[in-house]
Design a protein around this motif. Sequence first.
Motif, short mmCIF file in Angstrom:
data_model
loop_
_atom_site.label_atom_id
_atom_site.label_comp_id
_atom_site.label_asym_id
_atom_site.label_seq_id
_atom_site.Cartn_x
_atom_site.Cartn_y
_atom_site.Cartn_z
N VAL A 164 51.17 -5.49 -1.85
CA VAL A 164 50.19 -6.18 -1.02
C VAL A 164 50.29 -7.67 -1.30
N MET A 181 40.95 -4.35 -0.36
CA MET A 181 41.99 -3.68 0.41
C MET A 181 41.40 -3.06 1.67
N VAL A 197 42.13 4.16 2.30
CA VAL A 197 41.49 3.27 1.31
C VAL A 197 40.04 3.69 1.10
N ILE A 230 44.55 -5.24 -6.66
CA ILE A 230 43.55 -5.62 -5.66
C ILE A 230 42.47 -4.53 -5.68
N VAL A 236 45.92 -0.60 -6.31
CA VAL A 236 44.61 -0.68 -5.67
C VAL A 236 43.65 0.11 -6.56
N TYR A 288 39.51 -1.93 -4.35
CA TYR A 288 39.35 -1.06 -3.18
C TYR A 288 38.66 -1.82 -2.04
#
Length: 405
Positions: free
Chosen positions: A178, A200, A216, A195, A240, A197
């Motif tokens: 990402v 994202m 996600v 990153i 994530v 949750y």
Amino acid sequence: MARIVMKFGGTSVADLDRLRNVAARVQREVEAGNEVAVVVSAMSGTTNQLVGWCQGLSSLHDAREYDIVVSTGEQITAGLLAIALQTLGIEARSWAGWQIPIRTDGAHGKARIEAIEGQELIRRMGLGQVAVVTGFQGLGPDNRITTLGRGGSDTSAVALAAALGADRCDIYTDVDGVYTTDPRIVPRARKLARISYEEMLELASVGAKVLQTRSVELAMKEQVRVQVLSSFQDLPGTLVVDEDEIVEKEIVSGIAYSRDEAKLTVRGVPDRPGVAAAVFGKLAAENVNVDMIVQNISEEGMTDMTFTVGETDLPRAQAALSAVQPEIGYAELLADINVAKISVVGVGMRSHAGIASTMFKALADKGINIQVISTSEIKVSILIASEYTELAVRSLHTAYGLDAS
């Protein structure tokens, strides 16, 4: 030893050579002593062909039969990958969604997963067998095959990881993680090691196409650690994870954009109670999702409403609003597809002031006019003319100090 779910998208399994590459990656995990389940998409282009065949026969096809047809792409991939693994001396077996089973609701073409009965998979993985599972599909309440909608294989993988109690869900794709924004627009974009949750989810919902939004949401709900990796390069990916796992929180983590937007303006609407309910209620009844909304009230007791919808939903939205024109009594309906949504996302916004003002100044300095603004706790989105998309993204990426040094 860990239990891992590995998911491979359509470009990762596009031909036999790429399937062999996937098998080699799975072999490395097995030889490291890990228990492995693999979720696969259809080979690149296959689903589009299957959808085209259904639409070629009937634009109003039976959704149940549609699901039977389009689910076959994943079954082909799963069988081929199982053969590729067996060729490497790895015990492997393919599983269709209905065989596990992955139970869903009955919304054919866009079903939601309700439960996964993973006990047999767990038993076999404990014995060293690799489970190769078809993504994108499940079993409805009437015992018919269902599909989860576009991008549904990501959701399948995360749901399976949750059901199996996996330590991690690795999503292999054609990008290696990402980034702070699209590297094709900003070559100095940085890959993020981690990153949250929430970040994202916001990025996925406003245009970033790395992960599917539903996957996600599910990962956040089930606390599944997800890693985004490249199928084609052996490089570190992006994790994530829960916000608590990130020590150094960026004020802004990323800039996303979407050109798939349309702006509608309903002009000269009588300013009276219930008008907004009539406008947006009709759109909801037609399953048109509304995003950004602005309302202006004039001195003459009339109001203008401006809002955005997905570009593909524009014809339905226009038809729905034209149908209620006599009831509402608005003067004019204007549509504009030459717009883009730009979004700035970061959990650090909760505790830092001036994020929006930085955005507005950076755009003003480039002569870019803002048409609509919307905000959430960790996001600021604006609508601009689409011709300024790349300039806006580059300017904001620099303004927030995201350029790689």
